[in-house]
Scaffold this motif. Sequence first.
Motif, PDB file in Angstrom:
ATOM      1  N   GLU A  13      35.850  38.843  27.814  1.00  0.00           N
ATOM      2  CA  GLU A  13      36.077  37.910  28.928  1.00  0.00           C
ATOM      3  C   GLU A  13      36.443  38.670  30.196  1.00  0.00           C
ATOM      4  O   GLU A  13      36.045  38.295  31.294  1.00  0.00           O
ATOM      5  N   LEU A  14      37.226  39.726  30.025  1.00  0.00           N
ATOM      6  CA  LEU A  14      37.580  40.554  31.179  1.00  0.00           C
ATOM      7  C   LEU A  14      36.320  41.194  31.772  1.00  0.00           C
ATOM      8  O   LEU A  14      36.129  41.189  33.002  1.00  0.00           O
ATOM      9  N   ALA A  15      35.472  41.731  30.908  1.00  0.00           N
ATOM     10  CA  ALA A  15      34.242  42.382  31.381  1.00  0.00           C
ATOM     11  C   ALA A  15      33.389  41.369  32.151  1.00  0.00           C
ATOM     12  O   ALA A  15      32.841  41.679  33.214  1.00  0.00           O
ATOM     13  N   ARG A  16      33.307  40.159  31.627  1.00  0.00           N
ATOM     14  CA  ARG A  16      32.523  39.124  32.292  1.00  0.00           C
ATOM     15  C   ARG A  16      33.132  38.779  33.655  1.00  0.00           C
ATOM     16  O   ARG A  16      32.443  38.712  34.668  1.00  0.00           O
ATOM     17  N   ARG A  17      34.463  38.599  33.656  1.00  0.00           N
ATOM     18  CA  ARG A  17      35.146  38.196  34.881  1.00  0.00           C
ATOM     19  C   ARG A  17      35.005  39.245  35.976  1.00  0.00           C
ATOM     20  O   ARG A  17      34.832  38.921  37.149  1.00  0.00           O
ATOM     21  N   LYS A  18      35.095  40.503  35.590  1.00  0.00           N
ATOM     22  CA  LYS A  18      35.113  41.589  36.588  1.00  0.00           C
ATOM     23  C   LYS A  18      33.761  42.280  36.711  1.00  0.00           C
ATOM     24  O   LYS A  18      33.647  43.286  37.406  1.00  0.00           O
ATOM     25  N   ALA A  74      32.412  44.170  34.611  1.00  0.00           N
ATOM     26  CA  ALA A  74      32.594  45.534  34.091  1.00  0.00           C
ATOM     27  C   ALA A  74      31.709  45.692  32.851  1.00  0.00           C
ATOM     28  O   ALA A  74      31.159  44.726  32.338  1.00  0.00           O
ATOM     29  N   GLU A  75      31.622  46.931  32.397  1.00  0.00           N
ATOM     30  CA  GLU A  75      30.762  47.245  31.258  1.00  0.00           C
ATOM     31  C   GLU A  75      31.638  47.356  30.003  1.00  0.00           C
ATOM     32  O   GLU A  75      32.646  48.065  30.024  1.00  0.00           O
ATOM     33  N   LEU A  76      31.250  46.662  28.941  1.00  0.00           N
ATOM     34  CA  LEU A  76      32.012  46.717  27.684  1.00  0.00           C
ATOM     35  C   LEU A  76      31.194  47.494  26.666  1.00  0.00           C
ATOM     36  O   LEU A  76      30.060  47.126  26.358  1.00  0.00           O
TER      37      LEU A  76
END
Length: 406
Positions: free
Chosen positions: A130-135, A137-139
């Motif tokens: 969820e953090l990767a989606r929000r920002k 960013a690459e997971l």
Amino acid sequence: MMDLAQIRGDFPVLKRLENGKPLIYLDSASTSQKPHSVILAESRFYQEQNANVRRGIYLLAYEATELYEAARRRVATFIGARSEEVVFTRGTTEALNLAAWAVGETRVSPGDRILVTEMEHHANLIPWQELARRKRAELLAIPISEEGHLDLAAFRKMLTSRTKVVAVTHVSNVLGTVNPISDIVEEAHGVGAVVVVDAAQSAPHMSLRVTELGCDALAFSGHKMLGPTGIGVLWAKSELLEAWPPFLTGGEMIREVWLDRATWADPPAKFEAGTPPIAQAIGLAAAVEYLERIGMDVVQTHGRELTTLALAGLQSRPHVEIYGPKKAEERGALVAFNLRGLHPHDVATLLDQEGICIRAGHHCAQPLHRRLGLAASCRASFHIYNTREEVEAFLEALDRVWEALR
Ligand code: 7TS
């Protein structure tokens, strides 16, 4: 030497009979049983001290606050931390959500990299997704070897100056693998990434020293370590807790409030909005006291003995497939397995008819099961109250299941 009969006597639920036979509880990795002292600590609080914390002027509220803060000190000592670095949460899941949220708010920008592993419980995966989606960013997930160890060479290649956080479990709840946290920390810190450790399966079974692990934050649940449900811990370094914004807002986490804005209390209060789980924190302190009285080294050795026995028994049966490291020394106190061609739910259901509780399913680790080419697995897990005889009874019952269903 620990007195196993005496320990078993401390756990009221173990007196239960299933169809006239004693209950054999082999699902402590889901939740452990609770000793009398924990049950009593919680109920005594309600009977003798119950009041809300951090707000009352009267003696009762003062006593409740004292007990709650003493619980924090006890838990802090248990993991070698300072008490202002211990935030009480509802459990590991909430603690990891808090950490992922706060890391995201303070460190992660579009194009940055977040590392998890292929063996994470969903609780240490989805908050980072969820953090990767929000920002934006690459997971990336650190891969595992065939035996269920992290591929550290692959991990090193994934580290770049844009890697901001590595979220890793200490002990896998399926493979049992004990991950080399201090090595991971050293590499991660080399590129300036913080390391968040999911200790849900390690805190119940081994002595944890956050300073030795070297990680930046660490989460665990009370209910897997003989304590109550509804209480968990997020430990994080002071400088992070100072920098992190609050996760939940409301009463008790503020310093001063105006109609249009507010300032925050110092950590850990900043992260404990609303009425906290007071009785549960006190129950957790009683669980820590119980574990410390036995000694975490003894707890770990006992778990390892039972795991050795279970591994050997399962390995000697050619129709059993075992997942994770072959040696008990490389594992927490659990074993996941399948009987060839049988559905884990059928295996667990037949064992249940003999009063033996194991877990069957994906154990909240679907990507790991997919990696192993499985839909599900069976898992037996142990704690301080389990005996060698129970492990042997489980292995013999498994033979009856195999004869009945093969
Ligand atoms: N992380 C790991 C490694 C876990 O094993 C679990 C729970 C959690 C996080 C979540 O903890 P909670 O207390 O917030 O729920 N694991 C399991 C299990 O293996 N079977 O049931 C729950």
